[in-house]
Write a protein that holds these residues in place. Structure first.
Motif, PDB file in Angstrom:
ATOM      1  N   CYS A 273       2.036  -5.643  -2.666  1.00  0.00           N
ATOM      2  CA  CYS A 273       0.580  -6.560  -3.174  1.00  0.00           C
ATOM      3  C   CYS A 273       0.484  -7.459  -4.137  1.00  0.00           C
ATOM      4  CB  CYS A 273       1.029  -4.617  -4.395  1.00  0.00           C
ATOM      5  SG  CYS A 273       2.362  -4.463  -5.576  1.00  0.00           S
TER       6      CYS A 273
ATOM      7  N   GLU B 113       2.264  -1.712  -6.674  1.00  0.00           N
ATOM      8  CA  GLU B 113       2.183  -0.648  -5.513  1.00  0.00           C
ATOM      9  C   GLU B 113       3.163   0.750  -5.542  1.00  0.00           C
ATOM     10  OE1 GLU B 113       6.371  -2.138  -2.271  1.00  0.00           O
ATOM     11  OE2 GLU B 113       4.837  -3.717  -2.938  1.00  0.00           O
TER      12      GLU B 113
ATOM     13  N   ILE C 239      -3.696  -5.269  -2.014  1.00  0.00           N
ATOM     14  CA  ILE C 239      -2.779  -4.384  -2.072  1.00  0.00           C
ATOM     15  C   ILE C 239      -2.780  -4.396  -0.148  1.00  0.00           C
ATOM     16  CG2 ILE C 239      -1.722  -2.049  -1.338  1.00  0.00           C
ATOM     17  CD1 ILE C 239      -3.710  -2.017  -4.615  1.00  0.00           C
TER      18      ILE C 239
END
Length: 191
Positions: free
Chosen positions: A39, A44, A104
């Protein structure tokens, strides 16, 4: 050939954000034997935390309505034959967004047969907050921006890119169309 899909779900709201982030973090779809997720500007580790961080940026700039997330899907061809190559390419491709947007990315493994008859298996989901954390400007999926991203992908992968766009119609259904030409790499890369 790489397929580059842009997905816009303008009326999805918060529920769409939660569902999309859960889907990309779904352990069943990840190849967990390597670094298949990353990310930029968000977390994340936990979906809800990443979602909260994206919402903070949207609220800070007063952009809470409209397209909650933009999803880019990069489906690699059979030349990308292992998770390490797919991961390295995805990391480089995602850098296109580094200077303005939270994102992401996650790599999924799902076999598909190409037009050539060869088996391609890896695709990446790159989900971005369309509100820039720099100045609050919205990311535009204009043809110019989509083609610029596709040219970047072609340069990173060294292969032609076909663009597909999916968008929500006024009745809430999703509609897709392919761009009518391919983006070719300026300098092909040999694997």
């Amino acid at each position: 050939m790489v397929i580059f899909k842009v997905v816009r779900h303008s009326n999805g709201g918060y529920r769409y954000m939660v569902n999309m982030l859960r889907y990309i973090f779904d352990d069943r779809a990840l190849d967990m034997g390597f670094n298949g997720i990353s990310c930029y500007g968000t977390n994340e580790e936990r979906v809800q935390k990443a979602l909260h961080e994206m919402l903070i940026v949207r609220e800070f700039f007063g952009k809470v309505s409209g397209n909650p997330l933009i999803q880019f899907i990069v489906s690699y061809d059979s030349k990308v034959n292992n998770a390490h190559i797919a991961s390295a390419l995805t990391k480089e491709i995602a850098k296109f967004l580094d200077d303005r947007h939270q994102y992401i990315w996650v790599l999924h493994y799902k076999p598909r047969i190409e037009e050539t008859g060869l088996n391609a298996c890896y695709h990446a989901h790159i989900v971005i907050n369309p509100v820039s954390y720099v100045d609050g400007k919205m990311y535009s999926e204009s043809p110019e921006n989509v083609h610029a991203f596709a040219r970047y992908i072609a340069g990173i992968t060294g292969t032609s890119v076909r663009i597909e766009c999916a968008y929500e119609t006024t009745d809430g259904k999703m509609n897709s169309f392919y761009d009518n030409h391919y983006i070719h790499p300026a300098f092909p890369i040999s694997w």
